[in-house]
Write a protein that holds these residues in place. Sequence first.
Motif, PDB file in Angstrom:
ATOM      1  N   GLU A   1       0.828  -1.204   0.000  1.00 27.01           N
ATOM      2  CA  GLU A   1       0.000   0.000   0.000  1.00 27.01           C
ATOM      3  C   GLU A   1       0.860   1.251   0.000  1.00 27.01           C
ATOM      4  OE1 GLU A   1      -2.509  -0.645   3.337  1.00 27.01           O
ATOM      5  OE2 GLU A   1      -4.074  -1.639   2.150  1.00 27.01           O
ATOM      6  N   ALA A   2       1.934   1.198   0.784  1.00 21.12           N
ATOM      7  CA  ALA A   2       2.834   2.348   0.826  1.00 21.12           C
ATOM      8  C   ALA A   2       3.443   2.591  -0.554  1.00 21.12           C
ATOM      9  CB  ALA A   2       3.930   2.114   1.861  1.00 21.12           C
ATOM     10  N   MET A   3       3.870   1.510  -1.174  1.00 19.74           N
ATOM     11  CA  MET A   3       4.431   1.636  -2.526  1.00 19.74           C
ATOM     12  C   MET A   3       3.391   2.228  -3.469  1.00 19.74           C
ATOM     13  SD  MET A   3       6.346  -1.989  -3.138  1.00 19.74           S
ATOM     14  CE  MET A   3       7.754  -2.524  -2.160  1.00 19.74           C
ATOM     15  N   LYS A   4       2.209   1.688  -3.370  1.00 18.41           N
ATOM     16  CA  LYS A   4       1.157   2.126  -4.286  1.00 18.41           C
ATOM     17  C   LYS A   4       0.850   3.599  -4.089  1.00 18.41           C
ATOM     18  CE  LYS A   4      -3.612   1.407  -5.549  1.00 18.41           C
ATOM     19  NZ  LYS A   4      -4.924   0.867  -5.134  1.00 18.41           N
ATOM     20  N   ARG A   5       0.758   4.004  -2.856  1.00 17.61           N
ATOM     21  CA  ARG A   5       0.466   5.416  -2.579  1.00 17.61           C
ATOM     22  C   ARG A   5       1.519   6.324  -3.202  1.00 17.61           C
ATOM     23  NH1 ARG A   5      -1.038   3.870   2.428  1.00 17.61           N
ATOM     24  NH2 ARG A   5       1.048   4.245   3.250  1.00 17.61           N
ATOM     25  N   THR A   6       2.769   5.986  -2.916  1.00 19.53           N
ATOM     26  CA  THR A   6       3.859   6.804  -3.436  1.00 19.53           C
ATOM     27  C   THR A   6       3.836   6.844  -4.953  1.00 19.53           C
ATOM     28  OG1 THR A   6       5.197   6.147  -1.550  1.00 19.53           O
ATOM     29  CG2 THR A   6       6.343   7.139  -3.410  1.00 19.53           C
ATOM     30  N   LEU A   7       3.712   5.653  -5.519  1.00 14.70           N
ATOM     31  CA  LEU A   7       3.729   5.559  -6.970  1.00 14.70           C
ATOM     32  C   LEU A   7       2.545   6.301  -7.586  1.00 14.70           C
ATOM     33  CD1 LEU A   7       5.375   4.401  -9.200  1.00 14.70           C
ATOM     34  CD2 LEU A   7       4.131   2.245  -8.994  1.00 14.70           C
ATOM     35  N   ALA A   8       1.406   6.182  -6.967  1.00 13.71           N
ATOM     36  CA  ALA A   8       0.209   6.843  -7.488  1.00 13.71           C
ATOM     37  C   ALA A   8       0.413   8.355  -7.505  1.00 13.71           C
ATOM     38  CB  ALA A   8      -1.006   6.481  -6.640  1.00 13.71           C
ATOM     39  N   ALA A   9       1.021   8.865  -6.436  1.00 13.57           N
ATOM     40  CA  ALA A   9       1.259  10.305  -6.359  1.00 13.57           C
ATOM     41  C   ALA A   9       2.198  10.752  -7.473  1.00 13.57           C
ATOM     42  CB  ALA A   9       1.846  10.660  -4.995  1.00 13.57           C
ATOM     43  N   LEU A  10       3.218   9.948  -7.699  1.00 12.14           N
ATOM     44  CA  LEU A  10       4.179  10.304  -8.747  1.00 12.14           C
ATOM     45  C   LEU A  10       3.515  10.269 -10.119  1.00 12.14           C
ATOM     46  CD1 LEU A  10       7.369   8.390  -7.564  1.00 12.14           C
ATOM     47  CD2 LEU A  10       6.880  10.836  -7.425  1.00 12.14           C
ATOM     48  N   ILE A  11       2.768   9.231 -10.347  1.00 13.80           N
ATOM     49  CA  ILE A  11       2.114   9.074 -11.650  1.00 13.80           C
ATOM     50  C   ILE A  11       1.156  10.232 -11.913  1.00 13.80           C
ATOM     51  CG2 ILE A  11       0.400   7.695 -12.889  1.00 13.80           C
ATOM     52  CD1 ILE A  11       1.733   5.195 -11.706  1.00 13.80           C
ATOM     53  N   GLU A  12       0.481  10.604 -10.854  1.00 19.30           N
ATOM     54  CA  GLU A  12      -0.519  11.665 -11.009  1.00 19.30           C
ATOM     55  C   GLU A  12       0.102  12.969 -11.494  1.00 19.30           C
ATOM     56  OE1 GLU A  12      -4.136  13.527  -8.312  1.00 19.30           O
ATOM     57  OE2 GLU A  12      -2.626  12.210  -7.430  1.00 19.30           O
ATOM     58  N   HIS A  13       1.325  13.202 -11.021  1.00 21.09           N
ATOM     59  CA  HIS A  13       1.962  14.469 -11.380  1.00 21.09           C
ATOM     60  C   HIS A  13       2.766  14.414 -12.666  1.00 21.09           C
ATOM     61  CE1 HIS A  13       1.000  15.237  -7.139  1.00 21.09           C
ATOM     62  NE2 HIS A  13       0.869  16.491  -7.551  1.00 21.09           N
ATOM     63  N   CYS A  14       2.766  13.247 -13.278  1.00 16.53           N
ATOM     64  CA  CYS A  14       3.505  13.135 -14.537  1.00 16.53           C
ATOM     65  C   CYS A  14       2.559  13.413 -15.694  1.00 16.53           C
ATOM     66  CB  CYS A  14       4.105  11.739 -14.666  1.00 16.53           C
ATOM     67  SG  CYS A  14       4.988  11.470 -16.195  1.00 16.53           S
ATOM     68  N   HIS A  15       2.964  14.325 -16.529  1.00  8.45           N
ATOM     69  CA  HIS A  15       2.094  14.705 -17.652  1.00  8.45           C
ATOM     70  C   HIS A  15       1.815  13.512 -18.558  1.00  8.45           C
ATOM     71  CE1 HIS A  15       2.265  18.850 -16.537  1.00  8.45           C
ATOM     72  NE2 HIS A  15       3.603  18.888 -16.628  1.00  8.45           N
ATOM     73  N   GLY A  16       2.862  12.745 -18.807  1.00  6.33           N
ATOM     74  CA  GLY A  16       2.671  11.597 -19.680  1.00  6.33           C
ATOM     75  C   GLY A  16       2.497  11.996 -21.133  1.00  6.33           C
ATOM     76  N   ASP A  17       3.267  12.991 -21.553  1.00  7.73           N
ATOM     77  CA  ASP A  17       3.197  13.395 -22.953  1.00  7.73           C
ATOM     78  C   ASP A  17       4.567  13.222 -23.602  1.00  7.73           C
ATOM     79  OD1 ASP A  17       4.712  15.405 -21.885  1.00  7.73           O
ATOM     80  OD2 ASP A  17       3.079  16.866 -21.865  1.00  7.73           O
ATOM     81  N   ALA A  18       4.812  13.958 -24.648  1.00  6.42           N
ATOM     82  CA  ALA A  18       6.074  13.795 -25.384  1.00  6.42           C
ATOM     83  C   ALA A  18       7.227  14.565 -24.754  1.00  6.42           C
ATOM     84  CB  ALA A  18       5.879  14.234 -26.834  1.00  6.42           C
ATOM     85  N   ARG A  19       6.915  15.412 -23.785  1.00  8.29           N
ATOM     86  CA  ARG A  19       7.993  16.214 -23.177  1.00  8.29           C
ATOM     87  C   ARG A  19       8.811  15.382 -22.181  1.00  8.29           C
ATOM     88  NH1 ARG A  19       4.495  20.973 -20.904  1.00  8.29           N
ATOM     89  NH2 ARG A  19       3.092  19.194 -20.637  1.00  8.29           N
ATOM     90  N   PRO A  20      10.017  15.769 -21.979  1.00  6.10           N
ATOM     91  CA  PRO A  20      10.923  14.973 -21.146  1.00  6.10           C
ATOM     92  C   PRO A  20      10.773  15.193 -19.640  1.00  6.10           C
ATOM     93  CG  PRO A  20      12.124  16.790 -22.104  1.00  6.10           C
ATOM     94  CD  PRO A  20      10.742  16.871 -22.665  1.00  6.10           C
ATOM     95  N   GLU A  21      10.152  16.265 -19.229  1.00  3.48           N
ATOM     96  CA  GLU A  21      10.065  16.504 -17.789  1.00  3.48           C
ATOM     97  C   GLU A  21       9.240  15.394 -17.145  1.00  3.48           C
ATOM     98  OE1 GLU A  21       8.495  19.370 -19.695  1.00  3.48           O
ATOM     99  OE2 GLU A  21      10.593  19.485 -20.293  1.00  3.48           O
ATOM    100  N   CYS A  22       9.777  14.859 -16.073  1.00  2.09           N
ATOM    101  CA  CYS A  22       9.061  13.745 -15.458  1.00  2.09           C
ATOM    102  C   CYS A  22       9.333  13.665 -13.963  1.00  2.09           C
ATOM    103  CB  CYS A  22       9.470  12.435 -16.117  1.00  2.09           C
ATOM    104  SG  CYS A  22       8.574  11.042 -15.440  1.00  2.09           S
ATOM    105  N   PRO A  23       8.330  13.971 -13.170  1.00  2.00           N
ATOM    106  CA  PRO A  23       8.497  13.927 -11.721  1.00  2.00           C
ATOM    107  C   PRO A  23       8.798  12.523 -11.202  1.00  2.00           C
ATOM    108  CG  PRO A  23       6.206  14.315 -12.312  1.00  2.00           C
ATOM    109  CD  PRO A  23       6.989  14.397 -13.574  1.00  2.00           C
ATOM    110  N   ILE A  24       8.429  11.525 -11.958  1.00  2.00           N
ATOM    111  CA  ILE A  24       8.721  10.162 -11.532  1.00  2.00           C
ATOM    112  C   ILE A  24      10.226   9.945 -11.509  1.00  2.00           C
ATOM    113  CG2 ILE A  24       8.415   7.717 -12.049  1.00  2.00           C
ATOM    114  CD1 ILE A  24       5.798   8.485 -13.501  1.00  2.00           C
ATOM    115  N   LEU A  25      10.856  10.243 -12.626  1.00  2.00           N
ATOM    116  CA  LEU A  25      12.313  10.104 -12.698  1.00  2.00           C
ATOM    117  C   LEU A  25      12.993  11.029 -11.708  1.00  2.00           C
ATOM    118  CD1 LEU A  25      12.993   9.774 -16.529  1.00  2.00           C
ATOM    119  CD2 LEU A  25      12.971   8.005 -14.776  1.00  2.00           C
ATOM    120  N   GLU A  26      12.462  12.221 -11.573  1.00  2.00           N
ATOM    121  CA  GLU A  26      13.077  13.171 -10.644  1.00  2.00           C
ATOM    122  C   GLU A  26      13.055  12.630  -9.225  1.00  2.00           C
ATOM    123  OE1 GLU A  26      11.391  17.108 -10.980  1.00  2.00           O
ATOM    124  OE2 GLU A  26      11.751  17.096 -13.142  1.00  2.00           O
ATOM    125  N   ASN A  27      11.945  12.041  -8.870  1.00  2.00           N
ATOM    126  CA  ASN A  27      11.862  11.504  -7.514  1.00  2.00           C
ATOM    127  C   ASN A  27      12.804  10.325  -7.318  1.00  2.00           C
ATOM    128  OD1 ASN A  27      10.672   9.481  -5.448  1.00  2.00           O
ATOM    129  ND2 ASN A  27       9.760  11.452  -4.918  1.00  2.00           N
TER     130      ASN A  27
END
Lengths: 158, 158
Positions: free
Chosen positions: A104-130
């Motif tokens: 659950e802890a993993m899921k929560r963290t991951l969900a938060a990261l995914i939510e903030h990732c645009h998921g488009d063609a641009r390179p900025e990515c909070p997932i990688l940053e985290n």
Amino acid sequence: MSVRPVGIGDASKTTGVSVKAIRHYEAIGLIRPATRTGAGYRLYAEQDLHALRFIRQARNLGFPIETIAALLELWRDRERPSQAVKALASSHMAELDAKLRELEAMKRTLAALIEHCHGDARPECPILENLATPAGTAPRRDAHRCGTDVDAEGPPGR
Amino acid sequence: MSVRPVGIGDASKTTGVSVKAIRHYEAIGLIRPATRTGAGYRLYAEQDLHALRFIRQARNLGFPIETIAALLELWRDRERPSQAVKALASSHMAELDAKLRELEAMKRTLAALIEHCHGDARPECPILENLATPAGTAPRRDAHRCGTDVDAEGPPGR
DNA sequence: GCTTGACTCTCCCCCGACGGGAGGGTTCAT
DNA sequence: ATGAACCCTCCCGTCGGGGGAGAGTCAAGC
């Protein structure tokens, strides 16, 4: 009613335990060695099928083999105190609970990261940053903290 | 600031990745082979430590090694589309979710069984009864068979 | 009789992600 | 020079089996 012993294939079909698993259980001593035909084929009686079903049920509940061995012994012991069974079950539940919380802890963290990732063609990515910026490193405590930090403590594979 | 490369022990301490794991990651090609001293000791530069921390974070989120390899590549590629990262993360979240649901189902069932077990010195035990009587087998005849009906489903004697 | 196909046998390697330990070399301080 | 603390490379063990090789067995069909 099948009264006569059956081969390992039929035993597998009627119990839902794979042939490989049945042989494995025998090899590690979880079930007693099957009787054999003259040609060395394993034979299973009702008793044995019952045990296999028992094992399958226990595996379905996530019990480790070692605990199942203990459960089988208690099962065969008509004098067992139910508290012994309950203790094993409770202990296992605690482990399930621990794993659950970890996931659950993993899921929560991951969900938060995914939510903030645009998921488009641009390179900025909070997932990688985290991932690249472990908790405590480069403290960027800006206005809104995007999600939980990844906790210490190891991965699930133990 | 440690600018010069450090040994594997220090690398382990500063990244939280065990020495064994670091060597393992190198062996499977997750990280590039470390440079070596004349005596064959591994040396790690800042870059490498950063990668190790990245890996640890990803492991903490439960990512499998193979996916981490992909994440590392994306991490190093400054042109990556964030959707690629998001896809990997989402896929992993789905797996986490599946495991979570599985564990929850186990927990629910187990909790129900535990609740109905007296947990005293008597041998009656709904936990064992349930394990011995898979769903669909021997349809229950009456409402409360917990404790009564001791001889109904006998385990194989032995 | 002979073959075919479905079973079965044992044995060994494979998965994930390392941990433990053997048996040896290196480095540094005392 | 010696001891402690590192480090190296192998190899085996974990957990619960799966996959497959190579060989034996059995009933049925021709």
